[in-house]
Design a protein around this motif. Structure first.
Motif, PDB file in Angstrom:
ATOM      1  N   ASN A 154       8.978  53.417  46.473  1.00  0.00           N
ATOM      2  CA  ASN A 154       9.408  54.513  45.608  1.00  0.00           C
ATOM      3  C   ASN A 154      10.904  54.693  45.806  1.00  0.00           C
ATOM      4  N   GLU A 155      11.475  55.784  45.345  1.00  0.00           N
ATOM      5  CA  GLU A 155      12.924  55.996  45.424  1.00  0.00           C
ATOM      6  C   GLU A 155      13.438  56.227  46.842  1.00  0.00           C
ATOM      7  N   ILE A 156      12.539  56.564  47.781  1.00  0.00           N
ATOM      8  CA  ILE A 156      13.010  56.885  49.141  1.00  0.00           C
ATOM      9  C   ILE A 156      12.337  56.059  50.239  1.00  0.00           C
ATOM     10  N   SER A 157      11.587  55.033  49.867  1.00  0.00           N
ATOM     11  CA  SER A 157      10.921  54.221  50.898  1.00  0.00           C
ATOM     12  C   SER A 157      11.006  52.732  50.578  1.00  0.00           C
ATOM     13  N   GLU A 158      11.582  52.003  51.544  1.00  0.00           N
ATOM     14  CA  GLU A 158      11.669  50.554  51.457  1.00  0.00           C
ATOM     15  C   GLU A 158      11.335  49.964  52.830  1.00  0.00           C
ATOM     16  N   PRO A 159      10.037  49.950  53.159  1.00  0.00           N
ATOM     17  CA  PRO A 159       9.642  49.386  54.454  1.00  0.00           C
ATOM     18  C   PRO A 159       9.736  47.864  54.450  1.00  0.00           C
ATOM     19  N   GLN A 160       9.624  47.301  55.637  1.00  0.00           N
ATOM     20  CA  GLN A 160       9.606  45.852  55.801  1.00  0.00           C
ATOM     21  C   GLN A 160       8.329  45.475  56.560  1.00  0.00           C
ATOM     22  N   PRO A 161       7.226  45.352  55.845  1.00  0.00           N
ATOM     23  CA  PRO A 161       5.986  44.979  56.528  1.00  0.00           C
ATOM     24  C   PRO A 161       6.115  43.592  57.154  1.00  0.00           C
ATOM     25  N   ASP A 162       5.292  43.331  58.134  1.00  0.00           N
ATOM     26  CA  ASP A 162       5.340  42.013  58.774  1.00  0.00           C
ATOM     27  C   ASP A 162       5.036  40.917  57.772  1.00  0.00           C
ATOM     28  N   ILE A 163       4.016  41.138  56.953  1.00  0.00           N
ATOM     29  CA  ILE A 163       3.654  40.158  55.929  1.00  0.00           C
ATOM     30  C   ILE A 163       3.277  40.902  54.655  1.00  0.00           C
ATOM     31  N   ALA A 164       3.764  40.389  53.533  1.00  0.00           N
ATOM     32  CA  ALA A 164       3.356  40.907  52.231  1.00  0.00           C
ATOM     33  C   ALA A 164       2.811  39.723  51.439  1.00  0.00           C
ATOM     34  N   LEU A 165       1.631  39.887  50.917  1.00  0.00           N
ATOM     35  CA  LEU A 165       1.019  38.890  50.051  1.00  0.00           C
ATOM     36  C   LEU A 165       1.288  39.352  48.617  1.00  0.00           C
ATOM     37  N   LEU A 166       2.103  38.566  47.902  1.00  0.00           N
ATOM     38  CA  LEU A 166       2.643  38.998  46.613  1.00  0.00           C
ATOM     39  C   LEU A 166       2.123  38.165  45.454  1.00  0.00           C
ATOM     40  N   LYS A 167       2.137  38.786  44.284  1.00  0.00           N
ATOM     41  CA  LYS A 167       1.790  38.067  43.065  1.00  0.00           C
ATOM     42  C   LYS A 167       2.884  37.031  42.797  1.00  0.00           C
ATOM     43  N   PRO A 168       2.491  35.839  42.375  1.00  0.00           N
ATOM     44  CA  PRO A 168       3.501  34.815  42.082  1.00  0.00           C
ATOM     45  C   PRO A 168       4.455  35.272  40.987  1.00  0.00           C
ATOM     46  N   ARG A 169       5.711  34.918  41.171  1.00  0.00           N
ATOM     47  CA  ARG A 169       6.738  35.202  40.173  1.00  0.00           C
ATOM     48  C   ARG A 169       7.705  34.030  40.154  1.00  0.00           C
ATOM     49  N   ALA A 170       8.129  33.615  38.999  1.00  0.00           N
ATOM     50  CA  ALA A 170       8.995  32.440  38.853  1.00  0.00           C
ATOM     51  C   ALA A 170      10.287  32.566  39.648  1.00  0.00           C
ATOM     52  N   ASP A 171      10.820  33.787  39.762  1.00  0.00           N
ATOM     53  CA  ASP A 171      12.084  33.974  40.482  1.00  0.00           C
ATOM     54  C   ASP A 171      11.905  34.176  41.985  1.00  0.00           C
ATOM     55  N   PHE A 172      10.663  34.136  42.466  1.00  0.00           N
ATOM     56  CA  PHE A 172      10.362  34.350  43.891  1.00  0.00           C
ATOM     57  C   PHE A 172      11.025  35.637  44.413  1.00  0.00           C
ATOM     58  N   TYR A 173      11.123  36.641  43.563  1.00  0.00           N
ATOM     59  CA  TYR A 173      11.663  37.956  43.904  1.00  0.00           C
ATOM     60  C   TYR A 173      13.156  37.886  44.275  1.00  0.00           C
ATOM     61  N   ARG A 174      13.864  36.934  43.698  1.00  0.00           N
ATOM     62  CA  ARG A 174      15.315  36.850  43.911  1.00  0.00           C
ATOM     63  C   ARG A 174      16.057  37.970  43.182  1.00  0.00           C
ATOM     64  N   ASN A 175      15.501  38.464  42.091  1.00  0.00           N
ATOM     65  CA  ASN A 175      16.185  39.448  41.256  1.00  0.00           C
ATOM     66  C   ASN A 175      15.853  40.895  41.595  1.00  0.00           C
ATOM     67  N   SER A 176      14.793  41.112  42.330  1.00  0.00           N
ATOM     68  CA  SER A 176      14.437  42.464  42.770  1.00  0.00           C
ATOM     69  C   SER A 176      13.370  42.360  43.856  1.00  0.00           C
ATOM     70  N   HIS A 177      13.388  43.352  44.737  1.00  0.00           N
ATOM     71  CA  HIS A 177      12.353  43.394  45.772  1.00  0.00           C
ATOM     72  C   HIS A 177      11.003  43.702  45.127  1.00  0.00           C
ATOM     73  N   PRO A 178       9.923  43.246  45.757  1.00  0.00           N
ATOM     74  CA  PRO A 178       8.587  43.574  45.237  1.00  0.00           C
ATOM     75  C   PRO A 178       8.358  45.084  45.226  1.00  0.00           C
ATOM     76  N   GLN A 179       7.550  45.509  44.263  1.00  0.00           N
ATOM     77  CA  GLN A 179       7.150  46.905  44.146  1.00  0.00           C
ATOM     78  C   GLN A 179       5.630  46.958  44.236  1.00  0.00           C
ATOM     79  N   PRO A 180       5.033  48.147  44.313  1.00  0.00           N
ATOM     80  CA  PRO A 180       3.584  48.240  44.525  1.00  0.00           C
ATOM     81  C   PRO A 180       2.737  47.376  43.592  1.00  0.00           C
ATOM     82  N   GLU A 181       3.085  47.287  42.324  1.00  0.00           N
ATOM     83  CA  GLU A 181       2.277  46.502  41.387  1.00  0.00           C
ATOM     84  C   GLU A 181       2.352  44.995  41.654  1.00  0.00           C
ATOM     85  N   ASP A 182       3.287  44.558  42.496  1.00  0.00           N
ATOM     86  CA  ASP A 182       3.437  43.143  42.837  1.00  0.00           C
ATOM     87  C   ASP A 182       2.642  42.736  44.078  1.00  0.00           C
ATOM     88  N   ILE A 183       2.030  43.702  44.750  1.00  0.00           N
ATOM     89  CA  ILE A 183       1.471  43.476  46.083  1.00  0.00           C
ATOM     90  C   ILE A 183      -0.054  43.351  46.050  1.00  0.00           C
TER      91      ILE A 183
END
Length: 185
Positions: A77-106
Motif C-alpha cells: 500500500n502507500e505506507i508499506s514495502e516489506p521485503q519478504p524472504d521469498i515471494a512467489l509471483l505471477k509471471p510478467r514479461a518485464d520480470f518486475y523491472r518497471n515496478s515492484h510487485p503489488q498484492p495482485e501479483d503475489i
C-alpha cells in the motif's frame, strides 16, 4: 509533565526518494512497515540455508509457472514495502523491472524466522492479511514448524495451520505441488 513522542510516517514514495538521495543505500537492511523504517535482523546460517533451499526447490518445481523473488520488496500500500524472504509471483514479461510487485501479483509470501517469529507473526502476517495476500508461510527454523496462513477476510487470515515434520505442504495456487516439511529442516 507528560511527553508525547511524535513519529513521522513515511510513504513508499518518500522512502524511495530517500534511497534516490543516498540517505538509504543498498547496504541498509531496512524495510518500510506501516510508514516506519524498520531495521531487519542479521541473517544466520539456519535462516539463509532455509531460504536457499526454498528458492532452489520452487524454481525447479514451478519453472515457468511463477517467478521466485528472494529478499526483494513488494508494495502492499502507500505506507508499506516489506521485503519478504521469498515471494512467489505471477509471471510478467518485464520480470518486475518497471515496478515492484503489488498484492495482485503475489501467489505466496514466505517469511523465514529465527529471532523474529513474534514480530513476523504479529506485525507482518497481519499486514499481509490486510493487503489480501492469498497465502503466507511463516517458517520457524527454531521450532521446525511452518505456519500456513490462507483466506484473508477483513484483514485476518481465516485458515491457519501449523505443519511439522512428515507433514505435507502444498501451495494454494499450485495444489499439485507437495513438499514434505521434513525436507525443509
Amino acid at each position: 509533565m507528560t511527553v508525547t513522542l511524535v513519529r513521522h510516517q513515511f510513504t513508499v514514495q518518500q522512502y524511495h526518494q530517500m534511497a534516490d538521495a543516498g540517505i538509504l543505500t543498498e547496504n541498509d537492511r531496512v524495510e518500510l512497515i506501516r510508514g516506519e523504517i524498520i531495521n531487519m535482523s542479521p541473517i544466520i546460517p539456519k535462516h539463509s540455508g532455509c531460504v536457499i533451499f526454498f528458492t532452489n526447490l520452487l524454481v525447479l518445481i514451478l519453472q515457468k509457472l511463477a517467478i521466485v523473488s528472494v529478499h526483494n520488496p513488494v508494495v502492499l500500500n502507500e505506507i508499506s514495502e516489506p521485503q519478504p524472504d521469498i515471494a512467489l509471483l505471477k509471471p510478467r514479461a518485464d520480470f518486475y523491472r518497471n515496478s515492484h510487485p503489488q498484492p495482485e501479483d503475489i501467489f505466496l509470501l514466505i517469511e523465514v524466522a529465527d529471532t523474529t517469529v513474534k514480530y513476523d507473526r504479529e506485525v507482518k502476517i497481519s499486514l499481509y492479511a490486510e493487503a489480501n495476500i492469498p497465502e503466507v508461510w511463516l517458517v520457524d527454523v527454531n521450532q521446525e514448524v511452518i505456519e500456513v496462513y490462507r483466506n484473508p477476510i477483513d484483514g485476518i487470515y481465516q485458515d491457519v495451520k501449523n505443519l511439522g515434520k512428515n507433514q505435507v505442504l502444498s501451495i494454494l495456487a499450485f495444489p499439485d505441488v507437495n513438499i514434505n516439511v521434513s525436507e525443509i529442516f
